[in-house]
Design a protein around this motif. Structure first.
Motif, PDB file in Angstrom:
ATOM      1  N   UNK A 194      26.640  62.591  65.078  1.00 44.49           N
ATOM      2  CA  UNK A 194      27.644  63.278  65.899  1.00 44.49           C
ATOM      3  C   UNK A 194      28.964  62.506  65.808  1.00 44.49           C
ATOM      4  N   UNK A 195      30.054  63.234  65.584  1.00 42.15           N
ATOM      5  CA  UNK A 195      31.390  62.637  65.536  1.00 42.15           C
ATOM      6  C   UNK A 195      32.284  63.412  66.500  1.00 42.15           C
ATOM      7  N   UNK A 196      32.981  62.688  67.390  1.00 45.91           N
ATOM      8  CA  UNK A 196      34.023  63.327  68.196  1.00 45.91           C
ATOM      9  C   UNK A 196      35.365  62.937  67.587  1.00 45.91           C
TER      10      UNK A 196
ATOM     11  N   UNK B 257      43.162  74.082  65.687  1.00 51.02           N
ATOM     12  CA  UNK B 257      41.829  73.562  66.012  1.00 51.02           C
ATOM     13  C   UNK B 257      40.827  74.709  66.132  1.00 51.02           C
ATOM     14  N   UNK B 258      41.219  75.775  66.789  1.00 50.01           N
ATOM     15  CA  UNK B 258      40.312  76.912  66.954  1.00 50.01           C
ATOM     16  C   UNK B 258      39.990  77.567  65.615  1.00 50.01           C
ATOM     17  N   UNK B 259      40.971  77.660  64.735  1.00 51.42           N
ATOM     18  CA  UNK B 259      40.735  78.238  63.404  1.00 51.42           C
ATOM     19  C   UNK B 259      39.753  77.388  62.607  1.00 51.42           C
ATOM     20  N   UNK B 260      39.867  76.065  62.719  1.00 49.28           N
ATOM     21  CA  UNK B 260      38.959  75.176  61.995  1.00 49.28           C
ATOM     22  C   UNK B 260      37.536  75.289  62.537  1.00 49.28           C
ATOM     23  N   UNK B 261      37.413  75.485  63.845  1.00 46.15           N
ATOM     24  CA  UNK B 261      36.080  75.663  64.427  1.00 46.15           C
ATOM     25  C   UNK B 261      35.422  76.924  63.880  1.00 46.15           C
TER      26      UNK B 261
ATOM     27  N   UNK C 196      35.515  71.995  71.667  1.00 46.76           N
ATOM     28  CA  UNK C 196      35.648  71.630  73.081  1.00 46.76           C
ATOM     29  C   UNK C 196      37.016  72.148  73.513  1.00 46.76           C
ATOM     30  N   UNK C 197      37.038  73.360  74.053  1.00 48.76           N
ATOM     31  CA  UNK C 197      38.308  74.027  74.347  1.00 48.76           C
ATOM     32  C   UNK C 197      38.842  73.591  75.710  1.00 48.76           C
ATOM     33  N   UNK C 198      39.199  72.350  75.737  1.00 48.67           N
ATOM     34  CA  UNK C 198      39.761  71.650  76.896  1.00 48.67           C
ATOM     35  C   UNK C 198      40.901  72.455  77.528  1.00 48.67           C
ATOM     36  N   UNK C 199      41.675  73.149  76.701  1.00 46.17           N
ATOM     37  CA  UNK C 199      42.846  73.896  77.152  1.00 46.17           C
ATOM     38  C   UNK C 199      42.475  74.931  78.211  1.00 46.17           C
TER      39      UNK C 199
ATOM     40  N   UNK D 235      38.684  68.958  69.726  1.00 46.80           N
ATOM     41  CA  UNK D 235      39.239  69.209  71.050  1.00 46.80           C
ATOM     42  C   UNK D 235      40.605  69.884  70.946  1.00 46.80           C
ATOM     43  N   UNK D 236      40.816  70.916  71.754  1.00 51.89           N
ATOM     44  CA  UNK D 236      42.177  71.399  71.932  1.00 51.89           C
ATOM     45  C   UNK D 236      42.884  70.433  72.886  1.00 51.89           C
TER      46      UNK D 236
END
Length: 274
Positions: free
Chosen positions: A70-72, A136-140, A150-153, A111-112
């Protein structure tokens, strides 16, 4: 393995008994995962003020070598605050970094950036943050088997000022604890963390609010941009918090004390010689 800047390092969740004087959500997640599996290992390379290029050069090669499960990965917040940053090139570099991490076969958490209700002096940077979040969302979506978003936004709880440290840019202890809980839930991991609701919000008058804003500008914003103009950062003299794999189940504070002990003993010997 945790990669990134102050967000990953844990700035705002102050703890002098741990490396760099902070704890943070990543340490909290690691501790909970290790309770389920005592053999689970943890590395945190996050350092405050790091830009994307520094993270690519210093941290990603370690991930490629160790090949963790796992990588964050959180990077870009400091780049967005640079006036002359070419966002097109920056986002291309970010996408390549994600591709490199995905190539390890690990589960990669992206993370957004939260849309912080900022003072008007920082408002021009919000559009950059929105553009970064779209990337970030496109890459997910591009790597559905490897990337976890992790859509922190979208987490409304962070609109509460009591989730933020005095600089208004970093989460405080409550913010880091809540982040840890949400990440553990996203990973589907059992945990024993609890988030305690706040009491009533403190009400302040117009003049008191204005005084606080002036003090915030003086204490945090102006020094931050002053450091940027001088080409220095708060992380220049700091090492990664956990550069070598550790077993959180064995006690993180205990392991940090052991890590510091040899240098302390050497200092004592030098003092005796002199």
């Amino acid at each position: 393995m945790a990669l990134g800047d102050s967000f990953t390092e844990g700035v705002g969740d102050w703890e002098p008994r741990l490396p760099n004087g902070v704890r943070g959500w990543a340490d909290r997640v690691a501790k909970q995962l290790s309770k389920a599996d005592p053999q689970w290992q943890y590395v945190n390379l996050g350092i405050r003020s790091r830009r994307l290029e520094q993270i690519i050069e210093e941290q990603i090669p370690v991930a490629l070598e160790l090949k963790p499960e796992v990588i964050t990965f959180y990077a870009g917040g400091n780049d967005i605050l640079e006036f002359r940053k070419d966002m097109k090139i920056f986002l291309e570099r970010y996408a390549q970094a994600v591709s490199d991490l995905v190539s390890t076969g690990a589960k990669v958490l992206l993370f957004t950036g939260f849309d912080i209700p900022v003072h008007p002096v920082l408002a021009p940077f919000k559009r950059r943050n929105w553009r970064f979040n779209d990337c970030v969302r496109e890459l997910a979506l591009m790597y559905p088997e490897n990337v976890v978003l992790v859509d922190y936004w979208q987490w409304e709880v962070y609109r509460d000022k009591r989730m933020w440290d005095t600089d208004k840019l970093h989460m405080n202890r409550a913010g880091h604890r809540y982040m840890a809980i949400r990440i553990l839930e996203i990973l589907g991991s059992e945990h024993h963390l609890e988030f305690y609701p706040f009491g009533d919000i403190e009400r302040v008058g117009f003049w008191q609010a204005t005084q606080r804003d002036v003090e915030w500008l003086r204490q945090w914003v102006l020094p931050m941009f002053g450091r940027r103009m001088r080409g220095v950062t708060l992380g220049d003299s700091l090492p990664p918090r956990w550069p070598e794999p550790i077993y959180p189940a064995k006690g993180m504070k205990k392991q940090f004390r052991k890590r510091r002990a040899p240098s302390g003993a050497q200092h004592l010997r030098n003092s005796e010689v002199s």
